[in-house]
Design a protein around this motif. Structure first.
Motif, short mmCIF file in Angstrom:
data_model
loop_
_atom_site.label_atom_id
_atom_site.label_comp_id
_atom_site.label_asym_id
_atom_site.label_seq_id
_atom_site.Cartn_x
_atom_site.Cartn_y
_atom_site.Cartn_z
N MET A 1 38.75 56.80 43.34
CA MET A 1 38.76 55.67 42.43
C MET A 1 40.18 55.14 42.30
O MET A 1 41.13 55.90 42.19
CB MET A 1 38.22 56.09 41.05
CG MET A 1 38.32 54.98 40.04
SD MET A 1 37.41 55.26 38.51
CE MET A 1 38.52 56.32 37.63
N VAL A 2 40.32 53.83 42.33
CA VAL A 2 41.62 53.19 42.17
C VAL A 2 41.98 53.17 40.70
O VAL A 2 41.19 52.75 39.85
CB VAL A 2 41.58 51.75 42.72
CG1 VAL A 2 42.90 51.06 42.49
CG2 VAL A 2 41.21 51.76 44.19
N ALA A 3 43.17 53.66 40.37
CA ALA A 3 43.62 53.68 38.98
C ALA A 3 44.02 52.28 38.54
O ALA A 3 44.66 51.55 39.29
CB ALA A 3 44.78 54.63 38.84
N PHE A 4 43.62 51.92 37.33
CA PHE A 4 43.96 50.62 36.78
C PHE A 4 45.40 50.65 36.31
O PHE A 4 45.85 51.59 35.66
CB PHE A 4 43.05 50.28 35.59
CG PHE A 4 43.42 49.03 34.88
CD1 PHE A 4 43.13 47.79 35.42
CD2 PHE A 4 44.09 49.07 33.67
CE1 PHE A 4 43.47 46.61 34.77
CE2 PHE A 4 44.43 47.91 33.01
CZ PHE A 4 44.12 46.68 33.57
N GLU A 5 46.14 49.62 36.67
CA GLU A 5 47.51 49.49 36.20
C GLU A 5 47.64 48.16 35.48
O GLU A 5 47.46 47.09 36.07
CB GLU A 5 48.51 49.54 37.36
CG GLU A 5 49.94 49.44 36.89
CD GLU A 5 50.93 49.46 38.04
OE1 GLU A 5 52.01 48.90 37.87
OE2 GLU A 5 50.61 50.04 39.10
N ASN A 6 47.91 48.22 34.19
CA ASN A 6 48.07 47.00 33.39
C ASN A 6 49.44 46.41 33.71
O ASN A 6 50.46 46.89 33.25
CB ASN A 6 47.95 47.31 31.90
CG ASN A 6 47.99 46.06 31.06
OD1 ASN A 6 48.31 44.98 31.54
ND2 ASN A 6 47.67 46.20 29.79
N SER A 7 49.44 45.33 34.48
CA SER A 7 50.69 44.73 34.93
C SER A 7 51.39 43.93 33.86
O SER A 7 52.50 43.44 34.08
CB SER A 7 50.43 43.85 36.16
OG SER A 7 49.47 42.87 35.86
N THR A 8 50.79 43.79 32.68
CA THR A 8 51.42 43.01 31.61
C THR A 8 51.89 43.88 30.45
O THR A 8 52.41 43.35 29.47
CB THR A 8 50.44 41.94 31.07
OG1 THR A 8 49.33 42.59 30.45
CG2 THR A 8 49.97 41.02 32.17
#
Length: 104
Positions: A1-8
């Motif tokens: 699973m690709v980890a979510f990265e909050n870019s903001t």
């Protein structure tokens, strides 16, 4: 699973601007499902994805890549030996000068 990265998440400013979008129910359902699979709220998922896409688009338009030696040679030759302006370009510059002088 690709980890979510909050870019903001690293922005040190209040969240006061709003975004609104209308879409098809199936599109919203897919986005909502992806957000849930990543364990984040829908709005965070959408804003982060849109921000990443915006940054990529801005970067793509900021850079000019000349892959071949022939392209690089033609580009730098045009910089070093620019062609003489044609009639339409001379007319455009004349119009610009007129508009600027009449702006006062």
């Amino acid at each position: 699973m690709v980890a979510f990265e909050n870019s903001t998440r690293n922005f040190d400013e209040p969240k006061s601007a709003r975004l609104e979008a209308r879409t098809q129910p199936s599109v919203k359902e897919a986005i909502s499902r992806a957000a849930a699979l990543n364990g984040v709220e829908l709005s965070s998922f959408v804003v982060s994805a849109a921000y990443r896409a915006a940054q990529e688009t801005i970067e793509a338009h900021r850079l000019t890549v000349l892959d071949s030696a022939a392209d690089r040679a033609a580009f730098f030759d045009a910089l070093e030996h620019p062609p003489m302006p044609n009639k339409r370009l001379r007319e455009a510059f004349a119009l610009r000068e007129t508009l600027i002088s009449n702006a006062d």
